[in-house]
Design a protein around this motif. Structure first.
Motif, PDB file in Angstrom:
ATOM      1  N   SER A 176      38.451  39.038  59.902  1.00 60.32           N
ATOM      2  CA  SER A 176      38.268  38.027  58.853  1.00 60.32           C
ATOM      3  C   SER A 176      38.484  36.641  59.431  1.00 60.32           C
ATOM      4  O   SER A 176      39.128  36.475  60.484  1.00 60.32           O
ATOM      5  CB  SER A 176      39.240  38.253  57.693  1.00 60.32           C
ATOM      6  OG  SER A 176      40.574  37.938  58.088  1.00 60.32           O
ATOM      7  N   LYS A 220      33.635  38.388  54.239  1.00 57.36           N
ATOM      8  CA  LYS A 220      33.429  39.216  53.058  1.00 57.36           C
ATOM      9  C   LYS A 220      34.342  38.841  51.901  1.00 57.36           C
ATOM     10  O   LYS A 220      34.053  39.177  50.752  1.00 57.36           O
ATOM     11  CB  LYS A 220      33.612  40.692  53.426  1.00 57.36           C
ATOM     12  CG  LYS A 220      32.519  41.202  54.363  1.00 57.36           C
ATOM     13  CD  LYS A 220      32.717  42.655  54.746  1.00 57.36           C
ATOM     14  CE  LYS A 220      31.609  43.116  55.683  1.00 57.36           C
ATOM     15  NZ  LYS A 220      31.768  44.532  56.102  1.00 57.36           N
ATOM     16  N   LYS A 221      35.432  38.126  52.201  1.00 62.16           N
ATOM     17  CA  LYS A 221      36.333  37.683  51.147  1.00 62.16           C
ATOM     18  C   LYS A 221      35.960  36.301  50.615  1.00 62.16           C
ATOM     19  O   LYS A 221      36.621  35.784  49.720  1.00 62.16           O
ATOM     20  CB  LYS A 221      37.775  37.674  51.659  1.00 62.16           C
ATOM     21  CG  LYS A 221      38.305  39.071  51.996  1.00 62.16           C
ATOM     22  CD  LYS A 221      39.734  38.996  52.499  1.00 62.16           C
ATOM     23  CE  LYS A 221      40.266  40.380  52.850  1.00 62.16           C
ATOM     24  NZ  LYS A 221      41.654  40.310  53.366  1.00 62.16           N
ATOM     25  N   GLY A 278      32.696  38.383  48.447  1.00 68.13           N
ATOM     26  CA  GLY A 278      33.645  38.890  47.455  1.00 68.13           C
ATOM     27  C   GLY A 278      33.500  40.378  47.315  1.00 68.13           C
ATOM     28  O   GLY A 278      34.444  41.123  47.500  1.00 68.13           O
ATOM     29  N   GLN A 281      35.912  43.321  46.248  1.00 72.59           N
ATOM     30  CA  GLN A 281      37.095  43.714  46.985  1.00 72.59           C
ATOM     31  C   GLN A 281      37.883  42.471  47.364  1.00 72.59           C
ATOM     32  O   GLN A 281      37.493  41.709  48.221  1.00 72.59           O
ATOM     33  CB  GLN A 281      36.715  44.471  48.258  1.00 72.59           C
ATOM     34  CG  GLN A 281      35.869  45.705  48.000  1.00 72.59           C
ATOM     35  CD  GLN A 281      35.448  46.333  49.308  1.00 72.59           C
ATOM     36  OE1 GLN A 281      36.028  46.081  50.349  1.00 72.59           O
ATOM     37  NE2 GLN A 281      34.445  47.179  49.252  1.00 72.59           N
ATOM     38  N   ASN A 282      39.007  42.299  46.672  1.00 68.85           N
ATOM     39  CA  ASN A 282      39.898  41.189  46.988  1.00 68.85           C
ATOM     40  C   ASN A 282      39.156  39.865  47.090  1.00 68.85           C
ATOM     41  O   ASN A 282      39.030  39.285  48.162  1.00 68.85           O
ATOM     42  CB  ASN A 282      40.629  41.464  48.303  1.00 68.85           C
ATOM     43  CG  ASN A 282      41.681  40.413  48.587  1.00 68.85           C
ATOM     44  OD1 ASN A 282      42.115  39.718  47.678  1.00 68.85           O
ATOM     45  ND2 ASN A 282      42.090  40.317  49.818  1.00 68.85           N
ATOM     46  N   PRO A 283      38.636  39.354  45.972  1.00 74.52           N
ATOM     47  CA  PRO A 283      37.896  38.106  46.042  1.00 74.52           C
ATOM     48  C   PRO A 283      38.769  36.874  46.194  1.00 74.52           C
ATOM     49  O   PRO A 283      38.261  35.777  46.186  1.00 74.52           O
ATOM     50  CB  PRO A 283      37.146  38.089  44.704  1.00 74.52           C
ATOM     51  CG  PRO A 283      38.013  38.874  43.782  1.00 74.52           C
ATOM     52  CD  PRO A 283      38.640  39.948  44.624  1.00 74.52           C
ATOM     53  N   SER A 398      43.306  39.305  42.439  1.00 71.91           N
ATOM     54  CA  SER A 398      41.963  39.034  41.941  1.00 71.91           C
ATOM     55  C   SER A 398      41.928  37.651  41.307  1.00 71.91           C
ATOM     56  O   SER A 398      42.880  37.246  40.623  1.00 71.91           O
ATOM     57  CB  SER A 398      41.536  40.080  40.899  1.00 71.91           C
ATOM     58  OG  SER A 398      41.456  41.362  41.471  1.00 71.91           O
ATOM     59  N   GLU A 419      47.543  37.703  49.563  1.00 70.39           N
ATOM     60  CA  GLU A 419      46.236  37.037  49.588  1.00 70.39           C
ATOM     61  C   GLU A 419      46.266  35.764  48.748  1.00 70.39           C
ATOM     62  O   GLU A 419      47.059  35.623  47.813  1.00 70.39           O
ATOM     63  CB  GLU A 419      45.147  37.977  49.043  1.00 70.39           C
ATOM     64  CG  GLU A 419      44.992  39.263  49.813  1.00 70.39           C
ATOM     65  CD  GLU A 419      44.372  39.055  51.177  1.00 70.39           C
ATOM     66  OE1 GLU A 419      43.755  37.988  51.376  1.00 70.39           O
ATOM     67  OE2 GLU A 419      44.492  39.942  52.025  1.00 70.39           O
TER      68      GLU A 419
END
Length: 461
Positions: A176, A220-221, A278, A281-283, A398, A419
């Motif tokens: 990441s 991806k986040k 997003g 998954q864990n946005p 979230s 996060e």
């Protein structure tokens, strides 16, 4: 290196043999000469950076290194394709590096003398080593700059390629952008998996002729960073790949903003399908839905004095649980740290209007990370000096969007699982206060429960 000189380091330097005893300059780097009588390094790159940061190295009147120090490192960047200009990035190990640094040289075609993977030694005496706009650098004394460029004519006096065979640098692999964009990765080679260009259709190419531009990459986040591309790079007109994959970069920073560089397009391996940012998954994290403008001066908490200036006459909560969180914010910048157990349902702060407020704003956003036994309540002030209330309630990892309710409440617990989570206050239709000096925003906490939260980037859009 094959043979270590029996001369002492001080003796070698005093005789001026540092350059004379370097490797024979030869393009056949795979078969270096047998003899290479360089002095042994006497300080590691990690110790150098640590001591410079602590101010424990002896300096001369020009703030240059006054000690006979020699450091050794490996070349990880190249100006061969034109994306690096008059600079070389170095790291202390071929793999699993602990420290990187940048050296400034007033010359071109540096890759001929200092190719990728070469081990180099640097005689630091007489050179500047300092943090310049967020990056530790080595360079010359120049009154116009924190760190100047070493003239190419004298470069070999300070830096030589050793006779160790060219090494293949093994990048640190992360999954990441959050893991990549950390202080310990500055000026080191990192491969980031699971990324793509944010707008390959709009940006079209890596660069434009004659200018350095940013091309945003996203993971991806939803976290983003700028890939810096020179308009003089041989590949600036290449079409951006539309797929996703991995990218190998030299990590850098400009002040508090991280940015990354590639050596050439071989560093980009985008051969997988594009992903939805997003992805459910864990946005938490990323800037895709973050507002654009600071709500008040200092609401990114990077300059604590600006934040304190924006608070109304009641000031910051008198208890000591609200402090400046240095280096704990998003992208390792500063943030507001709430750590302790409030004794009352406190107004942590109330801020005033001292920034431009959009004519018809729709949202206020901020990021939160951490845990707390009770939740947060926010007050947004209207033009009639009354306020509307937003309660965060239970918060996990979230993103949440909140609408006004009737009264301040602190029910609910927060645990973002480490996060960053984006909290959005829906202010569409709220006649928000715009008069300079009037109250605009307040943050409240509940009593008798422990808070360990980081708050960052309060913005309005």
């Amino acid at each position: 290196m094959n043979t270590i000189s029996k001369l002492t380091i001080a003796g070698v330097l005093s005789l001026g043999l540092f350059t004379a005893q370097s490797c024979v300059q030869d393009d056949d780097y795979a078969t270096p000469p047998i003899e290479c009588n360089l002095p042994s390094p006497n300080i590691s790159l990690a110790d150098l950076v640590s001591k410079v940061t602590a101010g424990s190295i002896k300096l001369d009147a020009n703030k240059a290194i006054a000690e006979d120090l020699i450091v050794q490192a490996y070349v990880i960047s190249s100006d061969e394709t034109g994306n690096f200009f008059k600079t070389i990035s170095l790291q202390d190990k071929v793999e699993n590096p602990t420290t990187g640094i940048q050296i400034e040289i007033d010359g071109s075609n540096l890759y001929n003398s200092y190719p990728l993977g070469a081990q180099v030694q640097i005689n630091l005496k007489g050179l500047i080593v300092a943090n310049d706009r967020g990056v530790m650098k080595i360079g010359s004394v120049d009154p116009q700059y924190t760190v100047g460029r070493i003239p190419s004519a004298v470069m070999s006096t300070y830096m030589v390629k050793t006779c160790e065979a060219i090494q293949t640098i093994k990048p640190k692999v992360v999954s990441s952008l959050t893991d990549a964009l950390k202080p310990e990765n500055l000026n080191t080679l990192v491969t980031i998996e699971g990324v793509q260009f944010s707008d390959p259709d709009g940006d079209k190419t890596y660069g434009v002729s004659g200018a350095t531009v940013n091309r945003v990459i996203v993971d991806k986040k939803g976290k983003e960073t700028d890939l810096r591309n020179s308009g003089y790079a041989t590949w600036y007109a290449d079409v951006l790949p539309k797929k996703s994959g991995s990218i190998t970069v030299v990590v850098s920073r400009y002040n508090s903003t991280y940015q990354v560089f590639i050596r050439d397009t071989n560093d980009v391996k985008f051969d997988q399908p594009r992903f939805d940012v997003g992805g459910g998954q864990n946005p938490g994290g990323g800037n895709n839905s973050e507002a654009a403008n600071l709500l008040f001066k200092g609401s990114d908490f990077n300059v604590w004095a600006d934040f304190l200036y924006s608070i109304n006459s009641f000031g910051l909560v008198k208890d000591t649980y609200a402090t400046s969180g240095v280096g704990v914010g998003r992208d390792n910048t500063n943030a507001l740290l709430l750590k302790g157990t409030p004794k009352a349902n406190d107004y942590v702060f109330t801020t005033i209007v001292n920034n431009t407020i959009p004519a018809t704003p729709k949202k206020i956003t901020f990021y939160v990370k951490g845990t707390s036994g009770k939740s947060l309540s926010l007050n947004v002030y209207k033009s009639d000096k009354k306020y509307v209330v937003y309660n965060v309630g239970d918060l996990s990892n979230s993103n949440v969007s909140l609408s006004p309710i009737d009264a301040n409440q602190y029910t609910g617990k927060i645990d973002t699982k480490g996060e960053w989570v984006l909290v959005t206050l829906n202010i569409e239709g709220v006649d928000i206060q715009k008069t300079a000096g009037e109250n605009i925003f307040a943050l409240k906490v509940g009593k008798d429960e422990a808070y360990d939260l980081v708050i960052d980037n309060i913005k309005i859009d």
